[in-house]
Design an enzyme around this catalytic site. Structure first.
Site, PDB file in Angstrom:
ATOM      1  N   CYS A 181       0.958  -1.203   0.063  1.00  0.00           N
ATOM      2  CA  CYS A 181      -0.094  -0.159   0.080  1.00  0.00           C
ATOM      3  C   CYS A 181       0.759   1.105  -0.059  1.00  0.00           C
ATOM      4  CB  CYS A 181      -0.757   0.041   1.246  1.00  0.00           C
ATOM      5  SG  CYS A 181      -1.958   1.394   1.263  1.00  0.00           S
TER       6      CYS A 181
ATOM      7  N   CYS B 272      -0.554   4.283   2.299  1.00  0.00           N
ATOM      8  CA  CYS B 272      -0.089   3.971   3.714  1.00  0.00           C
ATOM      9  C   CYS B 272       1.443   4.211   3.939  1.00  0.00           C
ATOM     10  CB  CYS B 272      -0.524   2.597   4.001  1.00  0.00           C
ATOM     11  SG  CYS B 272      -1.953   1.884   3.301  1.00  0.00           S
ATOM     12  N   ASP B 273       2.134   3.671   3.202  1.00  0.00           N
ATOM     13  CA  ASP B 273       3.746   3.532   3.590  1.00  0.00           C
ATOM     14  C   ASP B 273       4.831   4.324   2.738  1.00  0.00           C
ATOM     15  OD1 ASP B 273       2.843   1.731   5.636  1.00  0.00           O
ATOM     16  OD2 ASP B 273       2.845   0.105   4.075  1.00  0.00           O
TER      17      ASP B 273
END
Ligand code: NDP
Length: 326
Positions: A141, A144-145
């Site tokens: 993701c 997300c990261d």
């Protein structure tokens, strides 16, 4: 037959799945007085339990941990009056009401409304290093990261819309993004491909498969990938700080096949702007019906919608019942 099999667990609203969508649906349904039952499944907390740092869930100025966020949601749902049950639903029957569901424990669940929030799973390459280095440079993701790779070099694996969008997104953070694809053609939409090809920070490695992810340091973090050229068979190592696997997701919908409408990839079809499925009284929220956004906050949002729609559905059924009785 044991006791749990003979005495069904009944509720107005049965929620299946314990990610942000399921827990948010539970919080709203409980506050609406529906005394929901939430069956948590194999991975309570869902995909957030395999994430570490979360810094895009609104309300927290400091980084929080995915598993902690899910524990908080579970505690909040329970405090509001949700009955949380650790069981795995293995079959459902939506043909008649009350809707029925069967648990791996032998328990039978009956409910007037059902909210499906069973989520999706990222597909992985199947390399042991993916598990070993998860959260240490391996991710599925970018939203997300990606932030953790500011100024670094990353690779993205895949050739679909997700891979291309993730590669483009990562250019906001990383110094260099390499897209690794197993063929010589992308399946992503043309407009995305054009953006990808035009981007100065992105290069593409065609006809290449990732055979291994290499770690270094103590504790180990990603240091590179071992690639095999599918045309020549040549093996080479490419240094990188991060590996984003974007080879698709699989929605967890096997048990609902034949009961409600799904698209060709198995995502549950909901009415646009709603969580209603093809079966009145059955609602779907979160990644199980969303292949575009897949964020904790959007899952939570649709969980809220599902509970409000379930509440409305139950109220209208009650009104019809009262009219018929009068
Ligand atoms: P896709 O299934 O479309 O693409 C998966 C990609 O991963 C393919 O290029 C495939 O290669 C590759 N792949 C699959 N397995 C492996 C493997 N084992 N090793 C290496 N490569 C592999 O998945 P997406 O997640 O990209 O998209 C899913 C759906 O969501 C699609 O319908 C897509 O259009 C949609 N979507 C739409 C977006 C938008 O409209 N903005 C954004 C994101 C997704 P190959 O091509 O060789 O099969």
């Amino acid at each position: 037959m044991n006791d749990s099999a003979s005495v069904p667990i009944t509720s107005s609203a049965l929620i299946i799945g314990a990610g942000p969508a399921g827990y948010t649906a539970a919080i709203y349904a409980a506050r609406a007085g529906l005394a929901p039952v939430l069956v948590r499944g194999l991975q309570p907390g869902g995909q957030l339990t395999i994430t570490t740092d979360v810094e895009n869930y609104p309300g927290f100025a400091d980084i929080i941990q995915g598993p902690w966020l899910m524990e908080q949601m579970a505690a909040q749902a329970e405090k509001m009056g949700t009955r949380l049950i650790d069981d795995v639903i293995t079959a459902v029957d939506f043909a008649a009401t009350p809707f029925a569901a069967h648990g791996d424990s032998g328990a039978r669940y009956l409910a007037d409304a059902v909210i499906i929030a069973t989520g999706a799973q990222a597909r992985w390459l199947g390399l042991p290093a993916e598990k070993k280095l998860a959260g240490a440079g391996v991710s599925a993701c970018a939203t997300c990261d990606g932030f953790f790779f500011r100024g670094k070099n990353v690779v993205v694996v895949g050739g679909g819309n997700t891979a291309v969008e993730e590669a483009l997104y990562l250019t906001h953070h990383a110094a260099r993004v390499t897209l690794i694809h197993r063929r010589d053609q992308l399946r992503a939409e043309r407009i995305l491909q054009e953006r990808l090809f035009a981007h100065p920070k992105i290069r593409i490695l065609w006809n290449s498969v990732v055979e291994d992810i290499l770690g270094a340091g103590q504790p180990a973090t990603v240091a590179g990938v071992r690639l095999r050229d599918t045309l020549t068979g040549a093996v080479s190592d490419l240094p990188t700080d991060g590996v984003f696997v974007a080879i698709g997701h699989t929605p967890n919908t096997a048990i609902f096949k034949g009961q409600i409408a799904m698209d060709a990839e198995g995502y549950i079809i909901t009415t646009p702007g709603s969580t209603r499925t093809s079966r009145a009284g059955v609602f779907a929220a979160g990644d199980v019906q969303d292949k575009l956004f897949r964020q904790a906050v959007t899952a939570a949002g649709t969980g809220c919608m599902a509970a409000l729609e379930a509440e409305k559905f139950l109220a209208s059924r009650l009104a019809t019942h009262d009219q018929a009785a009068a």
